[in-house]
Design a protein around this motif. Structure first.
Motif, short mmCIF file in Angstrom:
data_model
loop_
_atom_site.label_atom_id
_atom_site.label_comp_id
_atom_site.label_asym_id
_atom_site.label_seq_id
_atom_site.Cartn_x
_atom_site.Cartn_y
_atom_site.Cartn_z
N ALA A 50 0.70 -1.08 -0.08
CA ALA A 50 -0.05 -0.01 -0.11
C ALA A 50 0.84 1.29 0.11
CB ALA A 50 -0.70 0.15 1.22
N PRO A 51 0.45 2.39 -0.83
CA PRO A 51 1.16 3.44 -0.55
C PRO A 51 1.48 3.93 0.98
CG PRO A 51 -0.53 3.68 -2.08
CD PRO A 51 -0.84 2.50 -1.33
N THR A 52 2.57 4.55 1.12
CA THR A 52 2.96 4.90 2.36
C THR A 52 2.11 6.07 2.99
OG1 THR A 52 5.13 5.88 1.71
CG2 THR A 52 5.14 3.45 2.76
N ASP A 53 1.94 6.98 1.79
CA ASP A 53 1.46 8.51 2.10
C ASP A 53 -0.06 8.04 2.06
OD1 ASP A 53 0.37 10.82 2.09
OD2 ASP A 53 1.18 11.29 -0.13
N GLN A 54 -0.89 8.46 3.10
CA GLN A 54 -2.21 8.36 3.15
C GLN A 54 -2.86 8.98 2.08
OE1 GLN A 54 -4.00 8.38 7.17
NE2 GLN A 54 -6.14 8.81 6.40
N GLY A 55 -2.37 10.24 1.98
CA GLY A 55 -3.02 11.03 0.70
C GLY A 55 -2.95 10.04 -0.47
N ALA A 56 -1.87 9.54 -0.99
CA ALA A 56 -1.98 8.85 -2.16
C ALA A 56 -2.89 7.59 -2.03
CB ALA A 56 -0.56 8.43 -2.32
N LEU A 57 -3.12 7.06 -0.95
CA LEU A 57 -4.00 5.92 -0.82
C LEU A 57 -5.36 6.33 -0.83
CD1 LEU A 57 -4.67 2.90 -0.25
CD2 LEU A 57 -4.65 3.65 2.35
N GLU A 58 -5.60 7.57 -0.29
CA GLU A 58 -7.03 8.02 -0.56
C GLU A 58 -7.15 8.37 -1.91
OE1 GLU A 58 -7.23 11.25 2.24
OE2 GLU A 58 -7.35 9.93 4.09
#
Length: 154
Positions: A19-27
């Protein structure tokens, strides 16, 4: 919200992709997959609460042969079929009492008036994935979710 959890499991939690480590990228990825910001936020909070609940040990461990009595608010959300499924999973040694309580907590956190059997299976799978020492039960539950095998008690 449960659809977001299923998406996350199938795309990241099975170990094939990271999973992307950046929550913004995941969102952003979840948004591009068609999920609303509200669903995404609820799902991520739900996972955070699951992680927090999995890491704390209960103050009073449940006896192995305890009987679960449901409160009126729990029976309003978990109908007879849902409670029967939870009991079957416990009798089949997929759920232990502590995992059962965590599953019930996470089911009550879903923002539906009632939860379906399919949603229960996914929640159990996610809870077991976060419970050390429950790898065999997780594997059994994964088979139950993906192969739609009937739960047989021996």
């Amino acid at each position: 919200m449960v659809d977001v959890l299923i998406y996350l499991y199938e795309n990241y939690m099975d170990g094939e992709r990271t999973a992307p480590t950046d929550q913004g990228a995941l969102e952003e990825e979840l948004s591009e997959a068609g999920f609303s910001n509200g669903e995404i936020g609820k799902a991520l909070r739900w996972l955070d609460e699951l992680a927090a609940g999995s890491s704390t040990s209960p103050h009073h461990p449940c006896p192995q042969r305890s009987m679960r009595i449901y409160s009126p608010s729990e029976t309003a959300k978990l109908d007879l079929e849902a409670r029967g499924l939870l009991l079957s999973l416990e009798q089949g040694a997929i759920l232990d009492p502590e995992s059962r309580e965590l599953v019930i907590d996470r089911l009550l956190a879903i923002d539906h008036a009632h939860v379906s059997s399919e949603e229960i299976k996914w929640v159990v799978l996610l809870v077991l994935m976060n419970r050390p020492g429950r790898e065999d039960a997780f594997s059994q539950m994964e088979d139950l979710v993906y192969n739609a095998e009937p739960l047989l008690l021996h």
